[in-house]
Design a protein around this motif. Structure first.
Motif, PDB file in Angstrom:
ATOM      1  N   ARG A 326       3.407  10.358  -0.371  1.00 32.20           N
ATOM      2  CA  ARG A 326       2.829   9.621  -1.182  1.00 32.20           C
ATOM      3  C   ARG A 326       1.992   8.725  -0.509  1.00 32.20           C
ATOM      4  N   GLU A 343       6.445   7.823   2.336  1.00 33.63           N
ATOM      5  CA  GLU A 343       5.723   6.929   1.664  1.00 33.63           C
ATOM      6  C   GLU A 343       4.825   5.934   2.010  1.00 33.63           C
ATOM      7  N   PRO A 362       9.757   4.838   2.735  1.00 25.71           N
ATOM      8  CA  PRO A 362       8.422   4.236   2.842  1.00 25.71           C
ATOM      9  C   PRO A 362       8.067   3.621   4.358  1.00 25.71           C
TER      10      PRO A 362
END
Length: 417
Positions: A326, A343, A362
């Protein structure tokens, strides 16, 4: 021209978990041959090249990894290419030629006229059909893919001398201390089944020498201790060097790209080489974008269909984004490999100069500065291991961070274990 009855098999040496330590930490959570380059597993590139070989019957992967680590990939690639791919696990080290000989009965099941042997950790265009055609013309037992490099680099590889007119291999030496030639061995070969006889001859000679030793001689015992096992046969020192100049081996020189994938930095360079190759071989794999409804794409970029990239992101050149990644608003990615489930959320994140985040979780509020492009340097790239947390305002420069670490201070040219 080849006969329609002739069949060809390919063997790709993939190594094992005890090898390739220079590739860590990228190989800590995934076998090195399955690490993605240009969006495809490293081993996928030679396998795809094998698909272009006329009358290909079977592809074998030979290595020391547990079979379960390759089971899913082998099944998937077999269905995708419509060519049987099988993983063969070695029980102990047999050497580069001995490993081939160890599975000779399986390899010869299809009664092949020719056998390709490829090392997984090389990056090139793999001109296999052209090699096969040249090999048939030469009429020898084997043909070696070679390339011209600088004199400074040549000593890191197997150097060779070939007849400029016939391409016969005249001399071969592995990593010589003094300069021999600027032509080196690329680790890609095609052989006739006579290669098995040549390997067997080496083993037989070792057995004969061992039987001639006097067990009561202390000197002989010392020599025996240092000698190699009879079933351990090296392709370079035990086959190529002795057969050079005997009209058995020939060379095929590539004018295209070639690199050896030994370090994390080289993985990034090779990913870029494969992305560039996609322009002519697989343009459908390269991403495009207009910066309006889709992200702005600069240069050669691969984005997995399942990845989510925000329209305001700017991606490339030389970027590969893997499954379920992402990429958030305003992200700027340059010269990097983003692995599964990574992420990148904040708009001022810049992953550049060779940042390769590993695993899921992330990447938060960090800046990774360019590494200067030295792909061979020990700390020539920044690598973030799986589940690494980089806290606010932390700067990471040319460092390797192993999995499950938290960085709350900036680091430069360090290895965080």
């Amino acid at each position: 021209m080849c006969s329609s009855e002739e069949r060809v098999v390919a063997v790709i040496m993939v190594g094992g978990p005890t090898k390739g330590t220079r590739f860590r930490p990228l190989s800590l959570n995934i076998p090195k041959p399955l690490f993605p380059l240009a969006g495809q597993p490293m081993v996928h590139h030679p396998i795809s090249a094998c698909k272009r070989i006329p009358n290909l019957a079977q592809i074998y992967l030979v290595g020391f990894y547990e079979e379960r680590e390759f089971a899913l990939y082998v099944s998937s690639i077999s269905n995708e290419l419509k060519v049987p791919v099988r993983y063969l696990r070695e029980d102990k080290p047999h050497g580069s030629a001995g490993g081939l000989y160890n599975f000779r009965d399986l390899i010869m099941e299809d009664n092949p006229s020719h056998i390709f042997l490829l090392n997984c950790d090389v990056c090139c265009s793999f001109p296999l059909p052209e090699m096969l055609e040249a090999h048939r013309t030469y009429g020898g037992m084997g043909t070696i893919l070679v390339i011209k490099v600088s004199a400074e680099l040549a000593s890191q590889f197997g150097e060779l001398v070939a007849d400029p007119d016939t391409n016969e291999l005249l001399h071969y030496t592995e990593k010589p201390e003094t300069f021999v030639s600027d032509r080196i061995n690329c680790g890609v070969y095609v052989f006739t089944p006579e290669i098995f006889t040549a390997i067997q001859d080496v083993s037989s000679q070792r057995k004969d020498r061992a039987n001639l030793r006097r067990v009561s001689s202390f000197e002989a015992l010392q020599s025996a201790t240092r000698s190699l096992p009879t079933d351990f046969v090296r392709l370079d020192q035990d086959i190529l060097s002795p057969l050079a100049g005997k009209k058995q081996l020939y060379t095929y020189e590539t004018m295209d790209f070639w690199e050896q994938i030994k370090t994390p930095g080289m993985s990034l360079k090779c990913s870029g080489l494969y992305l560039a190759q996609f322009r002519s071989t697989s343009p459908n794999l390269l991403a495009g974008g207009d910066g309006l409804k889709s992200a702005t794409i600069v240069g050669d970029v691969y984005i997995h269909p399942s990845a989510k990239v925000h329209p305001t992101a700017k991606i490339g050149p030389n970027v590969s984004i893997s499954a379920n990644a992402r990429i958030g608003p305003g992200a700027r990615l340059i010269c990097c490999i983003i692995l599964d489930d990574v992420e990148v959320m904040l708009s001022f994140i810049q992953l550049s100069g060779g940042s390769l985040p590993l695993g899921d979780g992330p990447v938060s509020r960090q800046v990774v500065y360019p590494a200067g492009g030295d792909y061979n340097a020990k700390l020539g790239v920044t690598i973030l291991g799986e589940a690494v947390a980089v806290e606010d305002e932390v700067v990471v420069v040319n460092s390797i961070v192993l999995p499950n670490k938290t960085l709350n201070v900036s680091v430069q040219e360090e290895i965080i274990l």
